[in-house]
Design a protein around this motif. Structure first.
Motif, short mmCIF file in Angstrom:
data_model
loop_
_atom_site.label_atom_id
_atom_site.label_comp_id
_atom_site.label_asym_id
_atom_site.label_seq_id
_atom_site.Cartn_x
_atom_site.Cartn_y
_atom_site.Cartn_z
N PRO A 1 -1.26 11.89 -2.31
CA PRO A 1 -2.42 12.77 -2.21
C PRO A 1 -3.16 12.96 -3.54
O PRO A 1 -4.39 13.07 -3.57
N ALA A 2 -2.42 12.99 -4.64
CA ALA A 2 -3.05 13.23 -5.95
C ALA A 2 -3.85 12.04 -6.43
O ALA A 2 -4.76 12.19 -7.27
N ILE A 3 -3.54 10.84 -5.93
CA ILE A 3 -4.21 9.63 -6.44
C ILE A 3 -4.99 8.92 -5.34
O ILE A 3 -5.42 7.77 -5.51
N ARG A 4 -5.25 9.61 -4.23
CA ARG A 4 -5.86 8.93 -3.08
C ARG A 4 -7.28 8.44 -3.35
O ARG A 4 -7.74 7.49 -2.71
N ARG A 5 -7.99 9.07 -4.28
CA ARG A 5 -9.37 8.66 -4.57
C ARG A 5 -9.46 7.69 -5.74
O ARG A 5 -10.55 7.40 -6.23
N HIS A 6 -8.31 7.17 -6.19
CA HIS A 6 -8.29 6.30 -7.35
C HIS A 6 -7.57 5.01 -6.97
O HIS A 6 -6.33 4.93 -7.04
N PRO A 7 -8.32 3.99 -6.56
CA PRO A 7 -7.75 2.79 -5.92
C PRO A 7 -6.69 2.08 -6.76
O PRO A 7 -5.64 1.71 -6.23
N GLN A 8 -6.93 1.89 -8.05
CA GLN A 8 -5.97 1.14 -8.87
C GLN A 8 -4.62 1.86 -8.95
O GLN A 8 -3.56 1.26 -8.77
N THR A 9 -4.68 3.15 -9.23
CA THR A 9 -3.44 3.92 -9.33
C THR A 9 -2.73 3.98 -7.99
O THR A 9 -1.49 3.90 -7.92
N ARG A 10 -3.50 4.11 -6.91
CA ARG A 10 -2.90 4.17 -5.58
C ARG A 10 -2.23 2.86 -5.22
O ARG A 10 -1.11 2.85 -4.67
N LEU B 1 9.72 -8.07 -11.84
CA LEU B 1 8.60 -8.89 -11.38
C LEU B 1 7.30 -8.10 -11.28
O LEU B 1 6.28 -8.65 -10.83
N ALA B 2 7.32 -6.82 -11.65
CA ALA B 2 6.14 -5.95 -11.58
C ALA B 2 5.72 -5.69 -10.14
O ALA B 2 4.55 -5.57 -9.82
N TYR B 3 6.69 -5.62 -9.23
CA TYR B 3 6.49 -5.21 -7.85
C TYR B 3 5.38 -5.98 -7.12
O TYR B 3 4.41 -5.39 -6.63
N PRO B 4 5.52 -7.30 -7.00
CA PRO B 4 4.51 -8.05 -6.24
C PRO B 4 4.59 -7.75 -4.75
O PRO B 4 5.68 -7.64 -4.18
N VAL B 5 3.44 -7.60 -4.11
CA VAL B 5 3.35 -7.31 -2.68
C VAL B 5 2.28 -8.22 -2.08
O VAL B 5 1.20 -8.37 -2.68
N PRO B 6 2.54 -8.86 -0.94
CA PRO B 6 1.51 -9.71 -0.31
C PRO B 6 0.21 -8.95 -0.10
O PRO B 6 0.20 -7.83 0.41
N GLY B 7 -0.89 -9.57 -0.52
CA GLY B 7 -2.19 -8.95 -0.38
C GLY B 7 -2.60 -8.09 -1.56
O GLY B 7 -3.80 -7.84 -1.76
N LEU B 8 -1.63 -7.63 -2.33
CA LEU B 8 -1.93 -6.81 -3.51
C LEU B 8 -1.55 -7.49 -4.81
O LEU B 8 -2.10 -7.19 -5.86
N GLY B 9 -0.58 -8.42 -4.76
CA GLY B 9 -0.10 -9.06 -5.96
C GLY B 9 0.80 -8.13 -6.75
O GLY B 9 1.25 -7.10 -6.26
N ALA B 10 1.07 -8.51 -8.00
CA ALA B 10 1.90 -7.69 -8.88
C ALA B 10 1.04 -6.65 -9.59
O ALA B 10 -0.20 -6.74 -9.61
N VAL B 11 1.70 -5.66 -10.18
CA VAL B 11 0.99 -4.65 -10.97
C VAL B 11 0.35 -5.34 -12.17
O VAL B 11 1.03 -6.02 -12.94
N PRO B 12 -0.97 -5.22 -12.35
CA PRO B 12 -1.63 -5.88 -13.47
C PRO B 12 -1.12 -5.38 -14.82
O PRO B 12 -0.63 -4.26 -14.94
N HIS B 13 -1.27 -6.23 -15.84
CA HIS B 13 -0.79 -5.87 -17.17
C HIS B 13 -1.46 -4.61 -17.69
O HIS B 13 -0.83 -3.79 -18.38
N ASP B 14 -2.76 -4.43 -17.40
CA ASP B 14 -3.45 -3.26 -17.95
C ASP B 14 -2.99 -1.96 -17.31
O ASP B 14 -3.33 -0.88 -17.78
N GLN B 15 -2.20 -2.04 -16.23
CA GLN B 15 -1.63 -0.84 -15.62
C GLN B 15 -0.16 -0.66 -15.99
O GLN B 15 0.53 0.18 -15.44
#
Length: 400
Positions: A132-141, A187-201
């Motif tokens: 709920p706290a990050i629902r309006r912030h796509p990258q963090t969500r 592995l930075a949590y790769p998920v199909p359709g989303l990929g892994a967590v980017p380096h800048d995050q």
């Protein structure tokens, strides 16, 4: 009826402000208190029936307890620990970690579901709570969703092991669950359709992250101090008691000295200088886990020696007394590579020395085995001092 004030559309997510202070909060220090008890119970569990099966079970519980701390530390590094929702999250995890701790003595028995169920609830609940706290912030969500998916996958073997498996089968189910959790992080949590967590995050805060790992290592040493101060045999002569106590104290001091010498002191600077600070995020949990495992095993060895300093040393006891320092030195070598891109010969040399003295110690009393381990650590500390004496301070050179 009063109307609910809508949440401002531009409200920032509860992430750290780049300009905010980086110091560890008092709540985080309070949170760490749970782990003093957890490590003490794990070291006590290890010696409850020294053997390979008991060692595997102790390692699984340590890895699970450690992962609740490591991921929570990551959350307080990536999110603003002063925000009310993050404070509430830390308190909730603290409650869960304490509940897991109470189940440690019977985690592979009647209280397996409490241990595994709480572990799953901590990691899944964390992600659901943040949504709920990050629902309006796509990258963090999306980052939180990736973690939630991986912990959802590992929840299956955790719960199957707790409900439908016993003994060795439970060990294998829980080991596979931990493999998913640790591999996902690496592995930075790769998920199909989303990929892994980017380096800048995956940027980390050098001062905060390094201080948190240093503090947990001190907590692990607290387990060794606790054993030394509370486990004191009354069935032997005062000379034997004091000799065992002095050896335990000196060994604890040497573990601290070897840890902090250069690498421990320069970790924040090494992270700040690295061309990829996020690399420390993916390596520090593993190197410090190995060192903490070494300290916990060493504390278990103290327990054995303080209770029975005389007589011949059983092979299983010797594996604990010497294995703890060996695990610590192995982790310390990896830690040194993180900071300086090299490994001092004293680290593998110390492990080799422990292996060389083991056969002779089988014929001696446990207190002599503890003294042998202490002398090896003293040799490592002396080599560190000799290498740095009279030379300008060494600059960290993290790997690229």
């Amino acid at each position: 009826m009063p109307t609910r004030t809508p949440e401002p559309a531009g409200r920032p997510p509860p992430v750290r402000d780049p300009e905010a202070p980086r110091r560890v909060t008092l709540l985080e220090l309070f949170f760490d208190l749970v782990y003093v008890v957890a490590l003490a119970l794990i070291s006590r569990y290890l010696i409850g029936g020294v053997g390979w099966e008991r060692a595997a079970e102790s390692l699984i519980m340590l890895m699970a307890i450690w992962w609740t701390w490591a991921i929570t530390t990551l959350v307080t590094d990536l999110y603003d620990p002063q925000r009310a929702e993050i404070k509430l999250l830390v308190v909730a995890v603290m409650f869960g970690a304490l509940l897991m701790t109470t189940a440690i003595p019977e985690a592979f028995g009647a209280r397996g579901l409490v241990f595994a169920g709480t572990y799953v609830a901590i990691h899944l609940g964390r992600g659901l709570f943040l949504m709920p706290a990050i629902r309006r912030h796509p990258q963090t969500r999306r980052r939180a969703i990736r973690l939630l998916v991986w912990f959802g996958v590992s929840a299956v073997p955790w719960l199957i092991g707790a409900v439908a498996a016993h003994g060795t089968a439970r060990t294998w189910f829980w080991a596979s669950a931990l493999a998913v959790d640790y591999l996902g992080f690496r592995l930075a949590y790769p998920v199909p359709g989303l990929g892994a967590v980017p380096h800048d995050q995956r940027n980390v805060t050098a001062e905060h992250l390094s201080e948190r790992y240093q503090q947990f290592f001190i907590i692990a040493l607290g387990d060794a101090v606790l054993v030394s101060g509370t486990v004191f045999s009354l069935h032997h002569s005062e000379v034997e008691n004091i000799a065992a106590f002095a050896t335990a104290f000196a060994t604890t001091l040497l573990l601290w000295r070897v840890y902090v010498h250069k690498s421990g002191e320069l970790l924040p600077e090494a992270i700040a200088r690295s061309s990829q600070p996020s690399r420390f995020l993916t390596t520090a949990p593993y190197t410090h886990l190995l060192m903490v495992a070494g300290v916990v095993t060493t504390a278990a060895g103290f327990d054995l020696v303080l209770l029975e300093p005389a007589g011949r040393t059983p092979p299983a006891w010797l594996a604990v007394i010497l294995g703890g320092p060996a695990l610590f030195l192995a982790g310390r070598a990896a830690f040194e590579y993180e900071v300086f891109s090299r490994v001092s010969l004293s680290r593998p040399g110390g492990v080799l020395a422990l292996l060389c003295i083991a056969p002779a110690l089988l014929f001696l009393a446990p207190v002599y085995a503890a003294v042998g381990a202490m002398l090896v650590l003293a040799g490592v500390a002396a080599a560190d001092h000799r290498r740095s004496r009279g030379r300008p301070p060494e600059e960290p050179v993290p790997p690229h």
